[in-house]
Design an enzyme around this catalytic site. Structure first.
Site, PDB file in Angstrom:
ATOM      1  N   CYS A 127       0.654  -1.153   0.004  1.00 48.65           N
ATOM      2  CA  CYS A 127      -0.076   0.040   0.126  1.00 48.65           C
ATOM      3  C   CYS A 127       0.729   1.434   0.112  1.00 48.65           C
ATOM      4  O   CYS A 127       1.667   1.425   0.929  1.00 48.65           O
ATOM      5  CB  CYS A 127      -0.849   0.045   1.430  1.00 48.65           C
ATOM      6  SG  CYS A 127      -1.967   1.453   1.510  1.00 48.65           S
ATOM      7  N   CYS A 159      -0.088   3.973   2.661  1.00 51.95           N
ATOM      8  CA  CYS A 159       0.407   3.426   3.881  1.00 51.95           C
ATOM      9  C   CYS A 159       1.678   4.071   4.424  1.00 51.95           C
ATOM     10  O   CYS A 159       2.174   4.414   5.287  1.00 51.95           O
ATOM     11  CB  CYS A 159       0.139   2.068   3.972  1.00 51.95           C
ATOM     12  SG  CYS A 159      -1.478   1.206   3.797  1.00 51.95           S
TER      13      CYS A 159
END
Length: 322
Positions: free
Chosen positions: A79, A82
């Site tokens: 991700c 993230c």
């Protein structure tokens, strides 16, 4: 991925009297147990950021939330957002110094927890307070918005549940060992900025600090120096009498109150400056309100996060916003 509305208006639903009493009781028991085992319950800064899995969730999150709010960061290695959000949350967890604990959960390895929280996409951030879960936001949100949400979370935890956080040992080393002190890569630029300030060259100081932040956006010395230099630039040339008269005549005018607050701060009237802007947040709406809020956050940068006036003002701002 766009951040969702970060309002925590639903938090009040967590404040059932029974839950609050149970939370306070558990927190007191936990502190007493820590004190009996020595150290007065103080923890290392390392303990403020923890990795959590399904097997340890009850112990590490649910039980811990009876003592301190637990913020959960749902993330995954693949991700990209993230990778922006997680380091920011790590830094804020240590900066808030025990007012909340950050639990990091890898969704790939903990699918059941992801499903239980109803996570639809990552990064997703939740909080658990006294065993009760609530969503905070989804997506890589701006730092100012995250701080405002964390401030409100901490306030709710303190006022509704009596959770005052955990003590942190400031002398404990972070990581396996404390890094050796060495010259930083930006010392020359920071020295140039200081020399510009000493020479009353505010534009030169601002640019020098910006040069550091362009390469190292989180550099604390450069952030603080830039905020202070820009404040000095803003007040230069202002006529104090005119500014204060306009502020008195226009209590809901964002520009007038911001200028007066800057003068207050430069004059050493810290509480007056912060209170003025918090009152203006209450008196304004929409873009004007957001302008005042963001300026208040800039003044927090000028004063530093460890300033007691900033701590008090953050709580007051959270009350004014929500």
């Amino acid at each position: 991925m766009q951040p969702r509305n970060m309002s925590m208006s639903g938090v009040v639903d967590l404040a059932a009297v029974k839950a609050a009493q149970e939370a306070r009781s558990k927190a007191e028991q936990a502190r007493a147990e820590q004190a009996r085992h020595g150290g007065g319950g103080a923890v290392s800064p390392d303990a403020l950021v923890i990795e959590v899995d399904e097997a340890g969730f009850e112990r590490d999150v649910l039980q811990r939330s009876a003592e301190v709010p637990v913020v959960i960061d749902f993330w995954a290695e693949w991700c990209e957002p993230c990778k922006q959000l997680s380091p920011l949350l790590d830094r804020l967890a240590r900066e808030y110094s025990g007012r909340f604990v950050l639990a990091k959960i890898d969704v790939d390895a903990n699918q059941m927890l992801m499903q239980q929280f109803g996570v639809q996409g990552i990064p997703a951030v939740f909080a658990v307070v006294a065993g009760q879960a609530l969503p905070l936001f989804q997506g890589a949100a701006p730092e100012a918005q995250i701080r405002a949400t964390l401030d409100q979370l901490v306030q709710v935890a303190e006022e509704r549940f009596g959770l005052t956080g955990i003590a942190v040992d400031p002398d404990a080393a972070v990581g396996d060992e404390a890094p050796a002190e060495q010259a930083g890569p930006y010392d020359a630029l920071l020295d140039a900025a200081q020399q510009a300030l000493d020479a009353d060259d505010l534009p030169g100081a601002v640019q020098a600090y910006k040069n550091v932040l362009a390469d190292d956006p989180a550099n604390p010395e450069a952030k603080l120096g830039l905020a202070q230099a820009e404040l000095m630039q803003r007040v230069r040339g202002l006529d104090a009498q005119t500014v204060r008269q306009e502020a008195a005549e226009k209590p809901a005018d964002a520009g007038a109150q911001i200028a007066a607050a800057d003068l207050d701060l430069v004059g050493g009237h810290v509480e007056d400056a912060l209170s003025r802007l918090i009152d203006t947040v209450r008196a304004t709406a929409g873009e004007e309100r957001d302008r005042v809020r963001l300026h208040l956050l800039e003044l927090f940068e000028v004063l530093g996060a460890d300033n007691p006036a900033v701590t008090t003002a953050r709580r007051a701002l959270a009350r004014a916003l929500f």
